[in-house]
Design an enzyme around this catalytic site. Structure first.
Site, PDB file in Angstrom:
ATOM      1  N   LYS A   1       0.849  -1.186   0.000  1.00 44.37           N
ATOM      2  CA  LYS A   1       0.000   0.000   0.000  1.00 44.37           C
ATOM      3  C   LYS A   1       0.888   1.241   0.000  1.00 44.37           C
ATOM      4  O   LYS A   1       1.716   1.431   0.894  1.00 44.37           O
ATOM      5  CB  LYS A   1      -0.919   0.019   1.218  1.00 44.37           C
ATOM      6  CG  LYS A   1      -1.875   1.213   1.171  1.00 44.37           C
ATOM      7  CD  LYS A   1      -2.513   1.492   2.499  1.00 44.37           C
ATOM      8  CE  LYS A   1      -3.157   2.873   2.451  1.00 44.37           C
ATOM      9  NZ  LYS A   1      -3.550   3.348   3.790  1.00 44.37           N
TER      10      LYS A   1
ATOM     11  N   GLY B   1      -8.250   9.172  10.125  1.00 49.20           N
ATOM     12  CA  GLY B   1      -8.491   9.229  11.565  1.00 49.20           C
ATOM     13  C   GLY B   1      -9.598  10.156  12.004  1.00 49.20           C
ATOM     14  O   GLY B   1      -9.819  10.328  13.207  1.00 49.20           O
TER      15      GLY B   1
END
EC number: 2.8.1.10
Length: 265
Positions: A108, A169
């Site tokens: 990733k 987040g």
């Protein structure tokens, strides 16, 4: 035995870089109180892939707690990521180290533009993606929710594009459903929402838009009960996928009765 004549009974799998998975939920390995809690959450989620921040998580020093002692890489696919990298060169170097340490080539890629928003720097991301693809990596790439950028990544060798739903987040949920849907419609590689999901209903939204999967970390790790939230996310993803495959009803401006009004007693 699977009934191949009835598509509803076929396994609903997805494939990236020649690897096929059943779970469409990918979970992270950061912010948990310990590896044991992380492992319990992964099991509850049903995830078959976990992301590992190469620069932050010990994956090779046997003198320290090692994630692999809790989450078996023979059973769960590890997806090394470049969290914390702010230049293409740093990201490329990080993933080269990951390949040396564990032989990983499905990775990733994320290259951040600044620490405040953690938004991707698309110029550096595209540069890194092209280099990594040319070196034999299969990069799944975190990107802005922009269909043009997603197409550029695909052209550079990305094996999956991973637009953010909201800042990393934040738990704000998917902020722009229109652009996510445009990315899905235009992509020839898997599309996974990465970042911003906060609860199970938001994971379902991502899947209802036609995404191939959802990646999350904070939504589970910072829940009051991470293991239970992991289980909720599993069901949210499944429900959203089922709704997408079923095809939702059309919206209307006015009421439409469930029972006909003609012929009433």
């Amino acid at each position: 035995m699977t009934d191949t004549a009835n598509p509803d009974t076929r396994p609903d799998t997805w494939t990236v870089a020649g690897r096929t998975f059943t779970s469409r939920l990918i979970v992270g390995t950061g912010k948990y109180k310990d590896f044991a809690q992380n492992a319990a959450a992964v099991e509850a989620s049903g995830a078959e892939i976990v992301t590992v921040a190469v620069r932050r998580v010990n994956i090779s020093d046997p003198t320290q707690p090692v994630l692999m002692d809790y989450i078996d890489p023979k059973k769960i696919t590890y997806l090394p990521n470049t969290a914390g990298c702010f230049t293409a060169d740093d990201a490329i170097r990080t993933l080269r180290l990951a390949r040396e340490a564990g032989g990983w080539d499905l990775v990733k890629l994320e290259v951040l533009g600044e620490a405040r928003t953690l938004y991707p720097d698309m110029r550096e991301t595209l540069k890194a993606c092209e280099v990594l693809a040319n070196e034999g990596f299969a990069p799944m790439v975190y990107c802005v929710d922009d269909p043009i950028a997603a197409k550029q990544l695909e052209d550079c060798g990305a094996v999956a594009v991973m637009p953010l739903g909201a800042p990393i987040g934040s738990g704000l949920g998917i902020q722009n459903r229109v652009t996510i849907r445009l990315i899905v419609e235009g992509a020839k590689v898997p599309v996974l929402v990465d970042a911003g999901v906060g609860t199970a209903s938001e994971a379902a939204v991502a899947m209802e838009l036609g995404c191939d999967g959802v990646l999350m970390n904070t939504a589970i790790a910072e829940a009051k009960d991470p293991v239970r939230m992991a289980r909720a996310m599993k069901h949210g993803v499944i429900a959203g996928r089922e709704a997408y495959l079923a095809g939702r009803m059309m919206t209307r401006k006015y009421a439409d009765p469930s029972s006909p009004l003609a012929g009433l007693i």
